[in-house]
Design a protein around this motif. Structure first.
Motif, short mmCIF file in Angstrom:
data_model
loop_
_atom_site.label_atom_id
_atom_site.label_comp_id
_atom_site.label_asym_id
_atom_site.label_seq_id
_atom_site.Cartn_x
_atom_site.Cartn_y
_atom_site.Cartn_z
N LEU A 125 0.82 -1.21 0.00
CA LEU A 125 0.00 0.00 0.00
C LEU A 125 0.85 1.26 0.00
O LEU A 125 2.00 1.24 0.46
CB LEU A 125 -0.89 0.01 1.25
N VAL A 126 0.27 2.33 -0.51
CA VAL A 126 0.91 3.65 -0.40
C VAL A 126 -0.17 4.66 0.00
O VAL A 126 -1.36 4.39 -0.17
CB VAL A 126 1.56 4.12 -1.73
N ALA A 127 0.29 5.78 0.50
CA ALA A 127 -0.66 6.85 0.82
C ALA A 127 -0.65 7.87 -0.31
O ALA A 127 0.41 8.13 -0.92
CB ALA A 127 -0.27 7.50 2.13
N LEU A 128 -1.80 8.40 -0.64
CA LEU A 128 -1.93 9.44 -1.66
C LEU A 128 -2.57 10.65 -1.01
O LEU A 128 -3.55 10.52 -0.27
CB LEU A 128 -2.86 8.98 -2.79
N LYS A 129 -2.03 11.81 -1.32
CA LYS A 129 -2.60 13.05 -0.80
C LYS A 129 -2.69 14.03 -1.95
O LYS A 129 -1.80 14.06 -2.82
CB LYS A 129 -1.66 13.59 0.28
N MET A 130 -3.75 14.80 -2.00
CA MET A 130 -3.92 15.74 -3.12
C MET A 130 -4.79 16.91 -2.70
O MET A 130 -5.52 16.81 -1.69
CB MET A 130 -4.56 15.01 -4.31
N ASN A 131 -4.75 17.94 -3.48
CA ASN A 131 -5.64 19.09 -3.27
C ASN A 131 -6.64 19.14 -4.41
O ASN A 131 -6.31 18.77 -5.54
CB ASN A 131 -4.84 20.39 -3.24
N ALA A 132 -7.84 19.65 -4.08
CA ALA A 132 -8.85 19.81 -5.15
C ALA A 132 -9.81 20.92 -4.76
O ALA A 132 -10.09 21.11 -3.56
CB ALA A 132 -9.61 18.51 -5.35
N PRO A 133 -10.35 21.66 -5.75
CA PRO A 133 -11.37 22.66 -5.43
C PRO A 133 -12.62 21.97 -4.90
O PRO A 133 -12.92 20.83 -5.31
CB PRO A 133 -11.66 23.34 -6.77
N ALA A 134 -13.33 22.62 -3.99
CA ALA A 134 -14.48 22.00 -3.32
C ALA A 134 -15.49 21.44 -4.33
O ALA A 134 -16.06 20.37 -4.10
CB ALA A 134 -15.15 23.02 -2.41
N ASP A 135 -15.67 22.10 -5.47
CA ASP A 135 -16.72 21.66 -6.40
C ASP A 135 -16.36 20.38 -7.18
O ASP A 135 -17.21 19.85 -7.89
CB ASP A 135 -17.11 22.80 -7.35
N VAL A 136 -15.13 19.90 -7.09
CA VAL A 136 -14.83 18.63 -7.78
C VAL A 136 -14.58 17.48 -6.80
O VAL A 136 -14.27 16.35 -7.22
CB VAL A 136 -13.63 18.75 -8.76
N VAL B 113 -5.41 5.84 1.39
CA VAL B 113 -4.44 4.75 1.22
C VAL B 113 -4.93 3.85 0.10
O VAL B 113 -6.10 3.47 0.08
CB VAL B 113 -4.29 3.96 2.54
N VAL B 114 -4.06 3.53 -0.85
CA VAL B 114 -4.46 2.68 -1.98
C VAL B 114 -3.40 1.61 -2.23
O VAL B 114 -2.27 1.71 -1.74
CB VAL B 114 -4.64 3.52 -3.29
N ILE C 120 -0.63 16.23 -6.31
CA ILE C 120 -0.81 14.85 -5.84
C ILE C 120 0.53 14.33 -5.33
O ILE C 120 1.53 14.38 -6.05
CB ILE C 120 -1.32 13.95 -6.99
N ILE C 121 0.56 13.87 -4.11
CA ILE C 121 1.81 13.27 -3.60
C ILE C 121 1.54 11.84 -3.14
O ILE C 121 0.45 11.51 -2.69
CB ILE C 121 2.46 14.10 -2.46
N GLU C 122 2.57 11.02 -3.35
CA GLU C 122 2.47 9.63 -2.91
C GLU C 122 3.57 9.40 -1.90
O GLU C 122 4.69 9.83 -2.10
CB GLU C 122 2.69 8.70 -4.11
N TYR C 123 3.28 8.72 -0.80
CA TYR C 123 4.35 8.36 0.12
C TYR C 123 4.19 6.93 0.62
O TYR C 123 3.08 6.40 0.71
CB TYR C 123 4.51 9.37 1.26
N SER C 124 5.34 6.32 0.91
CA SER C 124 5.30 4.92 1.31
C SER C 124 4.97 4.81 2.80
O SER C 124 5.13 5.76 3.57
CB SER C 124 6.61 4.22 0.99
#
Ligand SMILES: Nc1ncnc2c1ncn2[C@@H]1O[C@H](COP(=O)(O)OP(=O)(O)OP(=O)(O)O)[C@@H](O)[C@H]1O
Ligand SMILES: O=P(O)(O)OC[C@H]1O[C@H](OP(=O)(O)OP(=O)(O)O)[C@H](O)[C@@H]1O
Ligand SMILES: [Mg+2]
Length: 293
Positions: free
Chosen positions: A222-233, A263-264, A284-288
């Motif tokens: 597994l890895v962790a994914l973190k991202m930003n997005a505007p509220a409407d999407v 986590v994906v 978008i960032i991925e970390y182990s």
């Protein structure tokens, strides 16, 4: 050290050694071996460590020389050891998958099924298990012990078939062999001495070790994914995300953008990232991960 508050564990020497030491490191225990010394150091004053042959581990755990140990399911069955199987730890020498004991013959031989080997000679390191397998199947064969390099014996014509372990399949392929049956799937197991398991302190220590080792194994996939997005999407982003639990959403400071964390499975990332971008996710960032418990 207070009396009784120490436990002796066995680490398998040989094929499983490197993967086991790596897994322990991820789980939080640093095992340091010194050249030609079978008592590695471990950074936990409550543990002492011995390096033992995988074949002998279950015997040492059974007779109490070790409180717990890791070894292959195959050798536990071969020795018919009376130990507590605490849990399966699904890893082998080269991968986080089980390995298999197979019946293999020369690629150009006429044998297609185990029955075809009646009256023939089979070489293996996995002697008792193999004898039991053929006895239970009612197929009379001669099973002889092999000290290693077993695959070569079919090629040299010394035997008609072998029972050998295969993980990546490289050795079987390199010898032009053909698998005609699978006898056993094997993986590493954490085992405990029966008396040690009755001791509440030791049992808690072994169970905690199992939790952390399993957590470290799970984290490998597994890895962790973190991202930003505007509220409407955000709804579109959320629809794309598989997650063990619901993804976490947080507000960015002084903005109507949101931060989404989840986590994906490692293998999902390459398909997921372009889809996330296409619906408007950014940064978008991925970390182990070290452990997933
Ligand atoms: N790819 C692999 N090849 C061999 N054994 C493996 C592999 N993956 C996992 N194992 C496990 O590792 C253990 C190997 O034990 P074994 O007593 O055969 O010694 P070894 O570590 O292979 O040493 P040797 O070099 O003497 O063969 C078994 O429990 C087996 O199931
Ligand atoms: O499917 P593969 O990934 O090729 O792995 C299987 C091979 O690895 C083991 O050999 P080991 O290194 O233990 O040597 P040995 O023959 O001396 O036991 C096993 O005995 C097979 O020969
Ligand atoms: Mg071996």
């Amino acid at each position: 050290m207070v009396d009784g508050k120490q436990m002796r564990i066995g680490i398998p020497k040989g094929s499983l050694e490197e993967a086991t030491v790596k897994l322990f490191a991820k789980a939080g225990w640093k095992v340091t071996s010194h050249h030609r010394n079978y008592f590695p150091e471990i950074n936990d004053p409550e543990l002492t460590c011995s390096l033992c042959r995988a074949q002998e581990m279950a015997r040492y755990v059974e007779n109490g020389l070790l409180d717990a140990g890791l070894t292959g399911k195959d050798w536990i069955l071969e020795n018919q050891s009376d130990v507590v199987i605490v849990d399966d730890l699904i890893y082998s020498k080269a991968s986080n998958r089980p390995a298999k004991w197979v019946l293999a013959v020369a690629g150009d031989s006429p044998y297609k099924r185990p029955e075809d080997l009646a009256g023939k000679k089979i070489a293996t390191e996995f002697l008792s298990f193999t004898k039991r397998y053929f006895e239970e199947a009612g197929i009379p064969v001669e099973v002889e012990y092999s000290w290693g390099a077993t695959e070569a014996k079919v090629v040299e014509g010394l035997v008609d078939a072998i029972v050998e372990i295969t993980e990546t399949g490289t050795t079987i392929k390199a010898h032009g062999l053909r698998i005609i049956a699978e006898l056993l799937q094997t993986n590493t197991q954490l085992i405990a001495n029966k008396e040690s398991w009755k001791d509440p302190w030791k049992r808690a220590k072994i169970e905690n070790m199992n939790t952390l080792l399993q957590g470290a194994l799970r984290a490998d996939k597994l890895v962790a994914l973190k991202m930003n997005a505007p509220a409407d999407v955000v709804d579109k982003v959320m629809a794309l995300l598989p997650s063990m639990n619901s993804p976490t959403i947080a507000h960015l400071h002084n903005s109507d953008w949101l931060s989404i964390e989840t986590v994906v499975e490692t293998c999902q990332v390459r398909d997921l990232v372009p889809k996330l971008q296409s619906v408007g996710a950014q940064a978008i960032i991925e970390y182990s991960l070290n452990k997933v418990i």
